[in-house]
Design a protein around this motif. Structure first.
Motif, PDB file in Angstrom:
ATOM      1  N   VAL A  98       0.863  -1.180   0.000  1.00  0.00           N
ATOM      2  CA  VAL A  98       0.000   0.000   0.000  1.00  0.00           C
ATOM      3  C   VAL A  98       0.900   1.231   0.000  1.00  0.00           C
ATOM      4  N   VAL A  99       0.754   2.062  -1.012  1.00  0.00           N
ATOM      5  CA  VAL A  99       1.603   3.236  -1.172  1.00  0.00           C
ATOM      6  C   VAL A  99       0.795   4.490  -0.860  1.00  0.00           C
ATOM      7  N   ASP A 100       1.168   5.168   0.213  1.00  0.00           N
ATOM      8  CA  ASP A 100       0.633   6.487   0.521  1.00  0.00           C
ATOM      9  C   ASP A 100       1.660   7.483  -0.015  1.00  0.00           C
ATOM     10  N   PRO A 101       1.385   8.109  -1.159  1.00  0.00           N
ATOM     11  CA  PRO A 101       2.418   8.927  -1.814  1.00  0.00           C
ATOM     12  C   PRO A 101       2.583  10.284  -1.143  1.00  0.00           C
ATOM     13  N   VAL A 102       3.406  10.312  -0.116  1.00  0.00           N
ATOM     14  CA  VAL A 102       3.617  11.550   0.635  1.00  0.00           C
ATOM     15  C   VAL A 102       4.573  12.428  -0.170  1.00  0.00           C
ATOM     16  N   ILE A 103       3.995  13.126  -1.154  1.00  0.00           N
ATOM     17  CA  ILE A 103       4.811  13.932  -2.068  1.00  0.00           C
ATOM     18  C   ILE A 103       4.473  15.410  -2.010  1.00  0.00           C
ATOM     19  N   ILE A 104       3.314  15.747  -1.430  1.00  0.00           N
ATOM     20  CA  ILE A 104       2.939  17.149  -1.309  1.00  0.00           C
ATOM     21  C   ILE A 104       1.971  17.293  -0.138  1.00  0.00           C
ATOM     22  N   THR A 105       2.126  18.347   0.629  1.00  0.00           N
ATOM     23  CA  THR A 105       1.257  18.558   1.780  1.00  0.00           C
ATOM     24  C   THR A 105      -0.066  19.191   1.344  1.00  0.00           C
ATOM     25  N   LYS A 106      -1.022  19.213   2.268  1.00  0.00           N
ATOM     26  CA  LYS A 106      -2.302  19.862   1.988  1.00  0.00           C
ATOM     27  C   LYS A 106      -2.136  21.351   1.729  1.00  0.00           C
ATOM     28  N   GLN A 107      -1.016  21.914   2.200  1.00  0.00           N
ATOM     29  CA  GLN A 107      -0.740  23.328   1.971  1.00  0.00           C
ATOM     30  C   GLN A 107      -0.003  23.571   0.653  1.00  0.00           C
ATOM     31  N   GLY A 108       0.325  22.482  -0.069  1.00  0.00           N
ATOM     32  CA  GLY A 108       0.974  22.621  -1.360  1.00  0.00           C
ATOM     33  C   GLY A 108       2.490  22.566  -1.322  1.00  0.00           C
ATOM     34  N   ASP A 109       3.076  22.217  -0.187  1.00  0.00           N
ATOM     35  CA  ASP A 109       4.529  22.122  -0.080  1.00  0.00           C
ATOM     36  C   ASP A 109       5.000  20.759  -0.588  1.00  0.00           C
ATOM     37  N   CYS A 121       7.655   7.249  -9.394  1.00  0.00           N
ATOM     38  CA  CYS A 121       6.657   6.857 -10.394  1.00  0.00           C
ATOM     39  C   CYS A 121       7.125   5.669 -11.234  1.00  0.00           C
ATOM     40  N   GLN A 122       8.393   5.631 -11.558  1.00  0.00           N
ATOM     41  CA  GLN A 122       8.896   4.589 -12.446  1.00  0.00           C
ATOM     42  C   GLN A 122       9.174   3.277 -11.735  1.00  0.00           C
ATOM     43  N   GLN A 123       9.570   3.333 -10.460  1.00  0.00           N
ATOM     44  CA  GLN A 123      10.036   2.114  -9.801  1.00  0.00           C
ATOM     45  C   GLN A 123       9.167   1.638  -8.642  1.00  0.00           C
ATOM     46  N   LEU A 124       8.588   2.561  -7.865  1.00  0.00           N
ATOM     47  CA  LEU A 124       7.791   2.133  -6.711  1.00  0.00           C
ATOM     48  C   LEU A 124       6.316   2.001  -7.047  1.00  0.00           C
ATOM     49  N   LEU A 125       5.768   2.990  -7.713  1.00  0.00           N
ATOM     50  CA  LEU A 125       4.334   2.984  -7.995  1.00  0.00           C
ATOM     51  C   LEU A 125       3.873   1.723  -8.730  1.00  0.00           C
ATOM     52  N   PRO A 126       4.628   1.203  -9.709  1.00  0.00           N
ATOM     53  CA  PRO A 126       4.174  -0.019 -10.391  1.00  0.00           C
ATOM     54  C   PRO A 126       4.086  -1.253  -9.502  1.00  0.00           C
ATOM     55  N   LYS A 127       4.669  -1.205  -8.310  1.00  0.00           N
ATOM     56  CA  LYS A 127       4.593  -2.338  -7.388  1.00  0.00           C
ATOM     57  C   LYS A 127       3.385  -2.247  -6.457  1.00  0.00           C
ATOM     58  N   ILE A 162       0.144   3.814 -15.011  1.00  0.00           N
ATOM     59  CA  ILE A 162       1.543   3.873 -14.583  1.00  0.00           C
ATOM     60  C   ILE A 162       1.947   2.571 -13.905  1.00  0.00           C
ATOM     61  N   GLY A 163       0.972   1.906 -13.285  1.00  0.00           N
ATOM     62  CA  GLY A 163       1.290   0.601 -12.714  1.00  0.00           C
ATOM     63  C   GLY A 163       0.560   0.208 -11.465  1.00  0.00           C
ATOM     64  N   ALA A 164      -0.020   1.159 -10.727  1.00  0.00           N
ATOM     65  CA  ALA A 164      -0.731   0.811  -9.496  1.00  0.00           C
ATOM     66  C   ALA A 164      -1.985   0.008  -9.825  1.00  0.00           C
ATOM     67  N   ALA A 165      -2.226  -1.057  -9.088  1.00  0.00           N
ATOM     68  CA  ALA A 165      -3.369  -1.926  -9.399  1.00  0.00           C
ATOM     69  C   ALA A 165      -4.698  -1.288  -9.016  1.00  0.00           C
ATOM     70  N   ASN A 166      -4.770  -0.723  -7.813  1.00  0.00           N
ATOM     71  CA  ASN A 166      -5.993  -0.128  -7.296  1.00  0.00           C
ATOM     72  C   ASN A 166      -5.687   1.287  -6.821  1.00  0.00           C
ATOM     73  N   VAL A 167      -6.604   2.216  -7.090  1.00  0.00           N
ATOM     74  CA  VAL A 167      -6.353   3.628  -6.829  1.00  0.00           C
ATOM     75  C   VAL A 167      -7.477   4.206  -5.974  1.00  0.00           C
ATOM     76  N   VAL A 168      -7.099   4.916  -4.914  1.00  0.00           N
ATOM     77  CA  VAL A 168      -8.056   5.694  -4.129  1.00  0.00           C
ATOM     78  C   VAL A 168      -7.571   7.137  -4.126  1.00  0.00           C
ATOM     79  N   ILE A 169      -8.345   8.048  -4.709  1.00  0.00           N
ATOM     80  CA  ILE A 169      -8.018   9.471  -4.675  1.00  0.00           C
ATOM     81  C   ILE A 169      -8.884  10.107  -3.594  1.00  0.00           C
ATOM     82  N   LYS A 170      -8.235  10.525  -2.511  1.00  0.00           N
ATOM     83  CA  LYS A 170      -8.965  11.085  -1.378  1.00  0.00           C
ATOM     84  C   LYS A 170      -9.472  12.489  -1.716  1.00  0.00           C
TER      85      LYS A 170
END
Length: 268
Positions: A98-109, A121-127, A162-170
């Motif tokens: 389960v990948v929680d992509p902590v790449i940007i905060t709610k404030q946009g940082d 995106c190329q190596q972790l997300l497809p797993k 890109i490779g993720a099997a199941n997607v949840v967009i909060k």
């Protein structure tokens, strides 16, 4: 007892990141292992310092994890491209991720630079068995603005490609005169898509909600639940945890994992 590993940063106040994941694992009846990728000094109002773990230390943590029969893995904050690569190379395989992509905060940082995001995106997300971006993170992953429900569904398909099997967009928090509802989009590997709608609860004691959501998904997958059931269980757990806030912190504070745990016990 099933064993689950989280690879994440640690908030010193225990409200988010690795601490929230371990709280969630305990509440949901699995044993949690924690691989530390970064740490922040944080009180109830702000972060005052941050430290990324050396990549060789993260590699040593992952190597030590091999002694345990891990049934699922959850990733959170990766901090940089070198740590992402270490996780890809050494993370336990053959189990739900389960990948929680902590790449940007709610404030946009932004929490990952472009080079690290490319590796992600190329190596972790497809797993990923399941990926759980928030609205802003989904925009970063697909590199365009999302304005309508149709945009979100298109983005979910792009993330799946890109490779993720199941997607949840909060979903985004409502503003102004919008209906007090948060709507999250789910796209399953079989092509089924639907919305999860929750009443919006304006709460200051909700730090770690996203971390807990993905951690409960990982815990449920470790216990053999189907992906759909794991997502629904995680949603209900977080809703219960938000509705009964804890009196911790003068301003912002953590979720009430005890309330989530009580809900799970009643449900069982």
């Amino acid at each position: 007892m099933k064993q689950v590993a989280t690879l994440a940063g640690l908030d010193s106040n225990g409200s988010a990141g690795l601490a929230a994941d371990l709280h969630a694992f305990f509440a949901d009846g699995v044993y949690g292992h924690g691989i530390l990728t970064a740490a922040v000094a944080e009180n109830a109002t702000r972060i005052t310092a941050a430290q990324t773990m050396p990549v060789d230390f993260v590699e040593a943590e992952l190597t030590a994890l091999r002694d345990f029969p891990i049934a699922a893995v959850k990733t959170g904050m990766m901090a940089n491209g070198e740590i992402v690569k270490a996780v890809v190379d050494r993370c336990p395989g053959g189990v739900p991720l389960v990948v929680d992509p902590v790449i940007i905060t709610k404030q946009g940082d932004h929490l990952l630079d472009q080079a690290a995001l490319t590796v992600f995106c190329q190596q972790l997300l497809p797993k990923a068995t399941v990926i759980t971006p928030n609205f802003l993170e989904a925009q970063v992953l697909v590199d365009h603005q999302l304005s309508t429900p149709e945009d979100l569904l298109t983005a979910a398909y792009q993330i799946q490609q890109i490779g993720a099997a199941n997607v949840v967009i909060k979903g985004k928090h409502p503003t102004g005169d919008q209906e007090p509802v948060i709507s999250s989009l789910v796209l399953l590997a079989d092509g089924q898509s639907f919305w999860i709608n929750n009443e919006f609860v304006k709460a200051k004691k909700a730090n770690g909600a996203g971390d807990t959501f993905s951690a409960i998904i990982a815990a449920e997958l470790a216990k053999g639940q189907p992906v759909l059931t794991a997502i629904e269980q995680a949603n209900d757990f977080v809703v219960a945890a938000i509705k009964k806030p804890l009196g911790i912190g003068q301003h912002f504070g953590p979720l009430n994992h005890w309330a989530g745990q009580s809900w799970r016990q009643c449900d069982d």
